[in-house]
Design an enzyme around this catalytic site. Structure first.
Site, PDB file in Angstrom:
ATOM      1  N   ASN A 153       0.708  -1.243  -0.037  1.00 52.90           N
ATOM      2  CA  ASN A 153      -0.013  -0.013  -0.073  1.00 52.90           C
ATOM      3  C   ASN A 153       0.756   1.310   0.002  1.00 52.90           C
ATOM      4  OD1 ASN A 153      -2.750   1.412   0.309  1.00 52.90           O
ATOM      5  ND2 ASN A 153      -1.539   2.071   2.348  1.00 52.90           N
ATOM      6  N   ASP A 237       1.379   7.072  -0.547  1.00 57.99           N
ATOM      7  CA  ASP A 237       0.246   5.985  -1.112  1.00 57.99           C
ATOM      8  C   ASP A 237       0.505   5.655  -2.411  1.00 57.99           C
ATOM      9  OD1 ASP A 237      -2.202   4.683   0.092  1.00 57.99           O
ATOM     10  OD2 ASP A 237      -2.870   5.499  -1.800  1.00 57.99           O
ATOM     11  N   ASP A 268      -0.091  -6.557   4.837  1.00 60.20           N
ATOM     12  CA  ASP A 268      -0.509  -5.263   5.720  1.00 60.20           C
ATOM     13  C   ASP A 268      -1.488  -4.494   4.858  1.00 60.20           C
ATOM     14  OD1 ASP A 268      -0.572  -3.422   7.972  1.00 60.20           O
ATOM     15  OD2 ASP A 268       0.702  -2.117   6.482  1.00 60.20           O
ATOM     16  N   GLU A 302      -4.627  -8.691   5.990  1.00 55.77           N
ATOM     17  CA  GLU A 302      -5.131  -7.848   7.066  1.00 55.77           C
ATOM     18  C   GLU A 302      -5.975  -6.897   6.671  1.00 55.77           C
ATOM     19  OE1 GLU A 302      -3.957  -4.351  10.312  1.00 55.77           O
ATOM     20  OE2 GLU A 302      -3.447  -4.356   8.037  1.00 55.77           O
TER      21      GLU A 302
END
Length: 663
Positions: A153, A237, A268, A302
């Protein structure tokens, strides 16, 4: 560039050792996971405590008195404690990210590993690439798998915006850059990204230094589109819609698999990445790992959400094999710590059909009771029952861990919970040291089940939680039903304060019945007995079996684990009917009924759905228990509307019938 395919490194193994490398072929459902933060576990080499000696961005940050800073744990320290973990029945270790980080940035220190600048080497605070290879080799020799925690990410906070920052990278005013929406961007209201001169080439691979591969829309406020496109707590990002970003991330993690041969990845911040990314990334990563000689390489994500409908969208639409089950964590905490109705557990299991598709199901979910972000079970127990005795608090932790080990899914123990760690809150307050700590706010905690504190060395193999988890792992290993069996809610007819469920393995077909008393009073549960007899495998209490009635009397905060002496009943009527189609916010539910299947019967009856007139068509869903249903995405349903589907019903003896329905 990627090298040629090769098998896992066994160059240092004898032929007899090679024969025992069963970790390679072990099913994920046979694992017991240990989730560890290397920095806080064990310091095997103090020489690396200050990080890099050559990269300034990865230097420093050591302060053993600060809960925020680096404390010195490393790969060598983890390798030293493999026998401690094996003795607890641990078969797989998942580490927080270990790639090279920006050691210090706005907001703290990178002890956790989530601020990566270099995706090609281990962070020097944790050792060298060779140290990591040594750990993996040593773990594999002990039949323990190693899982990496990976990030797609974002990267470390390097990119700045002219509208918010000075040329040296410092903020002009408030330490934030408000999020600009996609509509703002379309209207020409954008940020102007730049990289300060001293940070221009710090990321590896080099393409990560180009701002064009990032969204550059300012800070996420965790809602709507900002959850996907915004900077996660200021971190850079990545634009995961960009095909170049997708291919770049695939290559990064394929290279890591080629070099280190880990056994899987935990991913993640999955819900902060575009769903389309996962459809491309996950299959390519697994395929590459298999080509490298890792046949059971596993990925789990996650998704910080307890709603099964949301969580499951990433295993169905997103094609990830598995996710961490935040719904399980919530249900267990509500029932075992906060005294909520046991209906919470029943609802959790009834929602398992959301995870069923052609290649995944709830058996692959990762169960946990606490973690490095939300806090520990010891914390939740202290908050919910502050006036409880030490014995009661310990029992609450033990019995909730028993539920985790015996339930469907794979148990994940958060490091330190086996030593009774409690923490003061979430985040850094739940990241205590296993080696002697110098953090005052850690050392004043009252640990469960021991007179020790975190100022001591906490690798006590006689701790009651350590020995309980070792015992649970032994019981789980001895019963295939507890690892692979179908899970069915059982009706307790006389008492809503207790709950029960059955696990039944498709091959053995003998019911393993778990009955839990999460209250502080003696309880008796009355259930239907579907077997001629039951033996007690584990737990406490008295069992009275008369004809078709089973009475299980349980002390406070306890469980009883029983096993049927004969096979489960065989269902011979395999007729199937389809009910009225139902819709949720994002799914379409196709309900099915089997007339002779009693709701809580622990019998094997498998329904398989295919998108066509026969079983040669594309598989859709496999379901093993009531309520029988196929839960499809709305796109799937639209594609099937007006067409025929096939349902194959198969019982425990292998007899089957086919049924066709038009949607």
């Amino acid at each position: 560039m990627l090298g040629g395919c090769s098998s896992p490194d066994t160059s240092h193994s004898s032929e007899s050792e090679k024969d025992t490398l069963t970790y390679l072929h072990r099913d994920l459902r046979d694992e017991n996971f240990y989730f560890v933060m290397p920095d806080r576990f064990n310091n095997g080499n103090p020489d690396n405590d200050l990080g890099s000696k050559t990269h300034a961005i990865s230097q420093g940050g050591l302060d053993v008195t600060s809960k925020w800073a680096f404390h010195g744990g490393d790969m060598q320290g983890l390798e030293e404690k493999l026998d401690y973990l094996k003795g607890m029945g641990i078969t797989a270790i998942w580490m927080t990210p270990i790639l090279r980080n920006q050691a210090v940035q706005e907001g703290g220190f990178g002890h956790h590993g989530y601020w990566i600048v270099d995706f090609t080497e281990i962070d020097p605070h944790f050792g060298t690439n060779d140290d990591l290879k040594s750990l993996i080799h040593a773990a594999h020799k002990k039949d323990i798998k190693i899982f990496f925690d990976i990030i797609t990410n974002h990267t470390a906070d390097i990119i700045r915006y002219q509208e918010c920052h000075n040329s040296d990278g410092t903020f002009k005013g408030e330490h934030t850059c408000p999020y600009k929406s996609m509509q703002d961007v379309a209207n020409g209201d954008t940020y102007t990204p730049f990289i300060p001169d001293h940070l221009k080439e710090v990321k590896h691979p080099a393409w990560l230094n180009d701002p064009k591969y990032y969204n550059n829309q300012g800070d996420s406020f965790w809602q709507g589109e900002s959850a996907i496109n915004g900077d996660f707590a200021g971190l850079d990002d990545l634009n995961t819609r960009d095909p170049n970003v997708v291919s770049g991330m695939v290559e990064i993690y394929q290279n890591l698999i080629t070099e280190f041969k880990p056994d899987g990845f935990r991913i993640d911040t999955v819900k902060h990445v575009d769903m389309s990314f996962w459809k491309d990334f996950a299959p390519k990563i697994v395929e590459h790992a298999q080509a490298q000689g890792i046949p059971n390489f596993h990925i789990f994500g996650e998704v910080y959400d307890g709603n099964a409908e949301v969580l499951s969208s990433f295993t169905t639409e997103g094609t990830l094999p598995s996710v961490l089950d935040f719904g399980f964590q919530h249900a267990a905490a509500e029932v075992f710590y906060r005294g909520s109705s046991t209906d919470v557990i029943a609802k959790l299991i009834n929602n398992d059909d959301f995870y069923s598709d052609a290649d995944s199901n709830a058996d692959l979910l990762m169960n946990f009771l606490g973690n490095h972000d939300m806090g520990r079970p010891g914390l939740f127990i202290n908050r919910a029952t502050p006036d409880a005795s030490e014995d009661e608090k310990l029992k609450r932790s033990v019995v909730s861990h028993g539920f985790m080990y015996f339930s469907r899914g794979i148990p994940v123990v958060y490091y330190g919970d086996e030593q009774g760690f409690t923490g003061d809150a979430h985040d850094v307050d739940a990241r205590e040291d296993m080696f002697p700590s110098h953090v005052a706010s850690y050392n004043d905690n009252n640990l469960l089940g021991t007179s020790a504190t975190t100022a001591d060395n906490n690798f006590d193999t006689t701790h009651p939680l350590y020995t309980s988890l070792a015992y649970f792992a032994h019981i789980r290993a001895s019963q295939p039903a507890l690892r692979r069996g179908v899970m069915v809610n059982r009706n307790v007819t006389n008492n809503s304060d207790v709950f029960a469920f059955s696990r039944i393995d498709e091959d053995e077909q003998k019911e393993v019945l778990a009955v839990f008393n999460p209250t502080t009073a003696q309880q008796t549960a009355q259930l239907t007995a579907y077997a001629a007899g039951y033996e007690q495998l584990s737990g406490e209490g008295d069992v009275n079996h008369t004809e078709s009635v089973l009475l299980v009397s349980l002390p406070p905060l306890s469980y009883s684990l029983l096993k049927a002496t004969d096979k489960a009943p065989i269902i011979t009527d395999l007729s199937v009917k389809m009910g009225k189609v139902e819709e949720t916010a994002s799914r379409v539910i196709l309900p099915f009924t089997v007339p002779s299947k009693v709701t809580d019967t622990p019998s094997i009856l498998r329904l398989e759905l295919f998108a066509g007139d026969n079983i040669d068509a594309a598989p859709l869903v496999t379901d093993y228990h009531t309520p029988y249903q196929a839960i499809l995405s709305k796109a799937q349903y639209r594609a099937l509307k007006g067409k025929r589907i096939t349902v194959k019903a198969t019982n425990g003896e292998g007899a089957s019938q086919l049924h066709t329905f038009t949607l």
